[in-house]
Design a protein around this motif. Structure first.
Motif, PDB file in Angstrom:
ATOM      1  N   THR A  85     -22.211  50.801  25.446  1.00  0.00           N
ATOM      2  CA  THR A  85     -23.181  51.988  25.210  1.00  0.00           C
ATOM      3  C   THR A  85     -23.870  51.771  23.936  1.00  0.00           C
ATOM      4  OG1 THR A  85     -21.337  53.232  26.440  1.00  0.00           O
ATOM      5  CG2 THR A  85     -22.999  54.352  25.350  1.00  0.00           C
ATOM      6  N   GLY A 121      -2.956  45.535  32.876  1.00  0.00           N
ATOM      7  CA  GLY A 121      -4.338  46.208  32.669  1.00  0.00           C
ATOM      8  C   GLY A 121      -4.692  46.367  31.460  1.00  0.00           C
ATOM      9  N   ARG A 122      -4.165  45.618  30.457  1.00  0.00           N
ATOM     10  CA  ARG A 122      -4.941  45.778  29.061  1.00  0.00           C
ATOM     11  C   ARG A 122      -5.071  44.223  28.559  1.00  0.00           C
ATOM     12  NH1 ARG A 122      -1.667  48.242  24.544  1.00  0.00           N
ATOM     13  NH2 ARG A 122      -2.019  50.491  25.242  1.00  0.00           N
ATOM     14  N   LYS A 123      -6.311  43.950  28.390  1.00  0.00           N
ATOM     15  CA  LYS A 123      -6.565  42.688  27.976  1.00  0.00           C
ATOM     16  C   LYS A 123      -7.569  42.549  26.928  1.00  0.00           C
ATOM     17  CE  LYS A 123      -5.143  40.595  31.780  1.00  0.00           C
ATOM     18  NZ  LYS A 123      -3.687  40.909  31.836  1.00  0.00           N
ATOM     19  N   PHE A 126     -11.774  41.825  28.479  1.00  0.00           N
ATOM     20  CA  PHE A 126     -11.878  42.428  29.815  1.00  0.00           C
ATOM     21  C   PHE A 126     -13.230  42.571  30.041  1.00  0.00           C
ATOM     22  CE2 PHE A 126     -13.118  46.622  28.418  1.00  0.00           C
ATOM     23  CZ  PHE A 126     -12.746  46.472  27.124  1.00  0.00           C
ATOM     24  N   THR A 131     -22.829  52.210  33.652  1.00  0.00           N
ATOM     25  CA  THR A 131     -24.342  52.903  33.661  1.00  0.00           C
ATOM     26  C   THR A 131     -24.742  53.606  32.388  1.00  0.00           C
ATOM     27  OG1 THR A 131     -23.933  55.023  34.848  1.00  0.00           O
ATOM     28  CG2 THR A 131     -24.077  52.871  36.378  1.00  0.00           C
ATOM     29  N   LEU A 258     -13.774  57.560  21.722  1.00  0.00           N
ATOM     30  CA  LEU A 258     -15.029  57.078  20.933  1.00  0.00           C
ATOM     31  C   LEU A 258     -15.699  58.295  20.293  1.00  0.00           C
ATOM     32  CD1 LEU A 258     -14.795  55.638  24.173  1.00  0.00           C
ATOM     33  CD2 LEU A 258     -16.292  53.974  22.978  1.00  0.00           C
ATOM     34  N   TYR A 261     -19.140  60.876  21.841  1.00  0.00           N
ATOM     35  CA  TYR A 261     -19.264  62.047  22.985  1.00  0.00           C
ATOM     36  C   TYR A 261     -19.676  63.577  22.643  1.00  0.00           C
ATOM     37  CZ  TYR A 261     -17.742  58.553  26.219  1.00  0.00           C
ATOM     38  OH  TYR A 261     -17.484  57.178  26.803  1.00  0.00           O
ATOM     39  N   GLY A 283     -18.791  60.104  29.845  1.00  0.00           N
ATOM     40  CA  GLY A 283     -19.287  61.295  29.471  1.00  0.00           C
ATOM     41  C   GLY A 283     -20.526  61.668  28.817  1.00  0.00           C
ATOM     42  N   GLY A 301     -23.158  58.735  30.530  1.00  0.00           N
ATOM     43  CA  GLY A 301     -22.932  57.166  31.367  1.00  0.00           C
ATOM     44  C   GLY A 301     -21.297  57.133  31.484  1.00  0.00           C
ATOM     45  N   PHE A 302     -21.072  56.011  32.135  1.00  0.00           N
ATOM     46  CA  PHE A 302     -19.529  55.600  32.196  1.00  0.00           C
ATOM     47  C   PHE A 302     -19.439  54.037  32.477  1.00  0.00           C
ATOM     48  CE2 PHE A 302     -21.333  56.141  36.458  1.00  0.00           C
ATOM     49  CZ  PHE A 302     -21.156  55.179  37.091  1.00  0.00           C
ATOM     50  N   SER A 303     -18.179  53.820  32.164  1.00  0.00           N
ATOM     51  CA  SER A 303     -17.970  52.084  32.437  1.00  0.00           C
ATOM     52  C   SER A 303     -16.631  52.097  33.203  1.00  0.00           C
ATOM     53  CB  SER A 303     -17.724  51.555  31.053  1.00  0.00           C
ATOM     54  OG  SER A 303     -18.749  51.824  30.242  1.00  0.00           O
TER      55      SER A 303
HETATM   56  P1  HAM Z   1     -13.788  53.189  27.814  1.00  0.00           P
HETATM   57  O1  HAM Z   1     -12.703  54.324  28.390  1.00  0.00           O
HETATM   58  O2  HAM Z   1     -13.422  52.557  26.365  1.00  0.00           O
HETATM   59  O3  HAM Z   1     -15.017  53.614  27.474  1.00  0.00           O
HETATM   60  O4  HAM Z   1     -13.535  51.784  28.773  1.00  0.00           O
HETATM   61  C1  HAM Z   1     -13.921  51.941  29.953  1.00  0.00           C
HETATM   62  C2  HAM Z   1     -13.067  51.299  30.805  1.00  0.00           C
HETATM   63  O5  HAM Z   1     -12.636  50.001  30.741  1.00  0.00           O
HETATM   64  C3  HAM Z   1     -11.546  51.926  30.974  1.00  0.00           C
HETATM   65  O6  HAM Z   1     -11.466  53.123  31.846  1.00  0.00           O
HETATM   66  C4  HAM Z   1     -10.648  50.658  31.478  1.00  0.00           C
HETATM   67  O7  HAM Z   1     -10.863  50.740  32.735  1.00  0.00           O
HETATM   68  C5  HAM Z   1     -11.709  49.440  30.944  1.00  0.00           C
HETATM   69  N1  HAM Z   1     -10.768  49.009  29.912  1.00  0.00           N
HETATM   70  C6  HAM Z   1     -10.828  49.604  28.315  1.00  0.00           C
HETATM   71  N2  HAM Z   1     -10.290  48.703  27.680  1.00  0.00           N
HETATM   72  C7  HAM Z   1      -9.466  47.745  28.487  1.00  0.00           C
HETATM   73  C8  HAM Z   1      -8.795  46.565  28.304  1.00  0.00           C
HETATM   74  N3  HAM Z   1      -8.393  46.517  26.909  1.00  0.00           N
HETATM   75  N4  HAM Z   1      -8.238  45.929  29.392  1.00  0.00           N
HETATM   76  C9  HAM Z   1      -8.636  46.055  30.406  1.00  0.00           C
HETATM   77  N5  HAM Z   1      -9.735  47.061  30.697  1.00  0.00           N
HETATM   78  C10 HAM Z   1     -10.062  47.909  29.530  1.00  0.00           C
HETATM   79  C11 HAM Z   1     -16.190  52.965  27.248  1.00  0.00           C
HETATM   80  O8  HAM Z   1     -16.165  51.601  26.907  1.00  0.00           O
HETATM   81  C12 HAM Z   1     -17.494  53.633  27.268  1.00  0.00           C
HETATM   82  N6  HAM Z   1     -18.543  52.699  26.597  1.00  0.00           N
HETATM   83  C13 HAM Z   1     -17.938  54.107  28.446  1.00  0.00           C
HETATM   84  C14 HAM Z   1     -19.164  54.930  28.352  1.00  0.00           C
HETATM   85  C15 HAM Z   1     -20.427  54.477  29.090  1.00  0.00           C
HETATM   86  N7  HAM Z   1     -19.474  56.160  27.963  1.00  0.00           N
HETATM   87  C16 HAM Z   1     -20.689  56.486  28.030  1.00  0.00           C
HETATM   88  N8  HAM Z   1     -21.300  55.486  28.619  1.00  0.00           N
END
Ligand code: HAM
Length: 425
Positions: A85, A121-123, A126, A131, A258, A261, A283, A301-303
């Motif tokens: 983002t 589930g945590r790398k 990753f 969007t 983060l 938001y 969010g 947005g979201f990821s």
């Molecule tokens: P985030 O919640 O930090 O948000 O990451 C989004 C998704 O990335 C998580 O729900 C999870 O599925 C995946 N994820 C995060 N860390 C890891 C990890 N260490 N290993 C595997 N999967 C992981 C964001 O990154 C924001 N940029 C979302 C956003 C976009 N907000 C607004 N626009």
């Protein structure tokens, strides 16, 4: 003896056998997001460290503990991006994209890096698909983002997921919210861990990211509804989500780790994931662009985490799903004669099928039917095209269905529609 070379902990190779699922995911993400008017953006994986300190926030776990940062050869502080983002914002401000269009819809995909303790589930490397909807505010924009995520998960075939949502209050209200929260936590400071006492000084909202059991009672007891009651806009969004059939539950503790938001924050979660249950998160963020020196740009947005998405697809839909989506879309070509007319027929089939989105497996060294069928089986392919002099003369193909053990002759000009029909079953 020299040290054995290996990949870094928490960073994985994606090899044939697995990579097909990734390609499927990326292909479907492009089809879906483009169909909703979103355009792809790609930014570098390396950025100046300052970008993430000013956006994700100094007190966040990501910046404080998890970034891969180093000095480059020129002595500049750089970081492998932990999320995208901030990079999108940097690029939009730098390239002046908002002078070209009033609003933008972007999607992206690629690797992110966080030095977390690796576990299921945590790398550390990753991948995310995400969007960003830029310069749009209000419930309609928030609903667009939430519904986009919901529809994408449905489009992929997932059914068993839910949304967690919260309202962090408007960007203007956040100062008051933070100072009230600071008052609450200051009164019970001794019941907070060392990290949280530091967070209290730096950014009180980050206390809600704490995973320690020691702090849990104080965090759970925070009087959110008194400090920051849900806004009418949030109530409207919740109703709209319900009307759209998007199941959600309000979780006042959800603050999303983060700093950028405000307003609505959300996560899509799946029980199939265990402890790391967030498939995706996002969010509204209305301050980020101005905080980075750009104009005021309201965004949402979201990821999605690709590794977690694939885990859930595996668990929820299983091998039969991948067989249909990948193996039945791969056709094995079996030229049974060195005759140039047969080679030409195989080349024509490969071109036709490739243009229609099928993948091809073949072996040009073999001419024995049994060896071809053995190879097709090794690749797990369901449909084999038998190509001999007879087929070349008649400009027809013999399609062998390996699972139903039957053969069908198909005209060259009907090959694609025939295979599209049978492979969808
Ligand atoms: P985030 O919640 O930090 O948000 O990451 C989004 C998704 O990335 C998580 O729900 C999870 O599925 C995946 N994820 C995060 N860390 C890891 C990890 N260490 N290993 C595997 N999967 C992981 C964001 O990154 C924001 N940029 C979302 C956003 C976009 N907000 C607004 N626009």
């Amino acid at each position: 003896m020299s040290k054995k070379l290996e990949a870094l902990r928490g960073m994985e190779d994606l090899l044939p056998g697995e990579i097909e699922k990734w390609q499927w995911m990326e292909r479907n993400a492009r089809i879906f997001f483009e169909s909703r008017g979103y355009k792809e953006i790609r930014t570098p994986v390396l950025e100046y460290t300052d970008l993430f300190v000013r956006s994700v926030g100094e007190a966040s776990d990501i910046v404080h503990k998890e970034m891969f940062s180093f000095e480059d050869r020129g002595g500049r502080n750089v970081t492998l991006r932990p999320e995208m983002t901030a990079s999108v914002a940097r690029s939009v401000i730098e390239k002046g994209l908002l002078t070209q269009a009033k609003s933008w819809r972007f999607y992206y995909m690629g690797p992110m890096f966080r030095a977390e303790r690796p576990q299921a589930g945590r790398k550390r490397q990753f991948h995310q698909i995400g969007t960003e909807l830029l310069n749009e505010s209000g419930t309609a924009a928030d609903l667009e983002a939430v519904a986009l995520l919901h529809d994408f998960l449905r489009f992929l075939g997932l059914r068993q997921f839910r949304f967690r949502v919260n309202d962090l209050g408007s960007a203007e209200d956040q100062k008051t919210t933070s100072s009230r929260l600071r008052e609450y936590f200051s009164d019970c400071k001794e019941k907070l861990c060392k990290d949280c006492q530091w967070r209290l000084e730096k950014n009180v909202l980050r206390i809600f990211d704490c995973k320690s059991d020691f702090c849990r009672p104080v965090i759970d007891g925070a009087p959110w509804d008194k400090i920051a009651p849900l806004s009418p806009e949030f109530e409207t969004l919740s109703r709209a989500m319900q009307e759209r059939g998007i199941p959600s539950e309000i979780q006042r503790r959800l603050v999303r780790g983060l700093d950028y938001y405000n307003g609505v924050v959300f996560e899509a979660v799946s029980e199939a994931l265990g402890a790391q249950d967030a498939l995706a998160g996002g969010g509204r963020y209305d301050r980020l662009y101005s905080d980075l020196g750009g104009p005021a740009v309201p965004c949402v947005g979201f990821s999605l985490g690709v590794e977690r998405l694939l885990t859930v697809l595996d668990k929820e839909l299983g091998e039969a799903f991948w067989n249909r989506e990948i193996k039945q879309k791969t056709i094995y070509l079996a030229p049974l004669d060195p005759d140039p007319a047969v080679t030409e027929l195989a080349r024509k089939a490969a071109l036709l099928l490739c243009a229609a989105g099928f993948k091809i497996e073949t072996s040009i060294r073999e001419i024995s039917l049994s060896k071809h069928l053995k190879k097709a089986n090794q690749h797990g392919v369901r449909f084999v095209l038998l190509l001999g002099p007879d087929e070349a003369r008649k400009d027809r193909y013999t399609v062998k269905d390996m699972s139903e053990k039957k053969q069908t002759e198909v005209d060259a000009n009907q090959l694609v529609s025939y295979l599209e029909g049978v492979s969808a079953r």
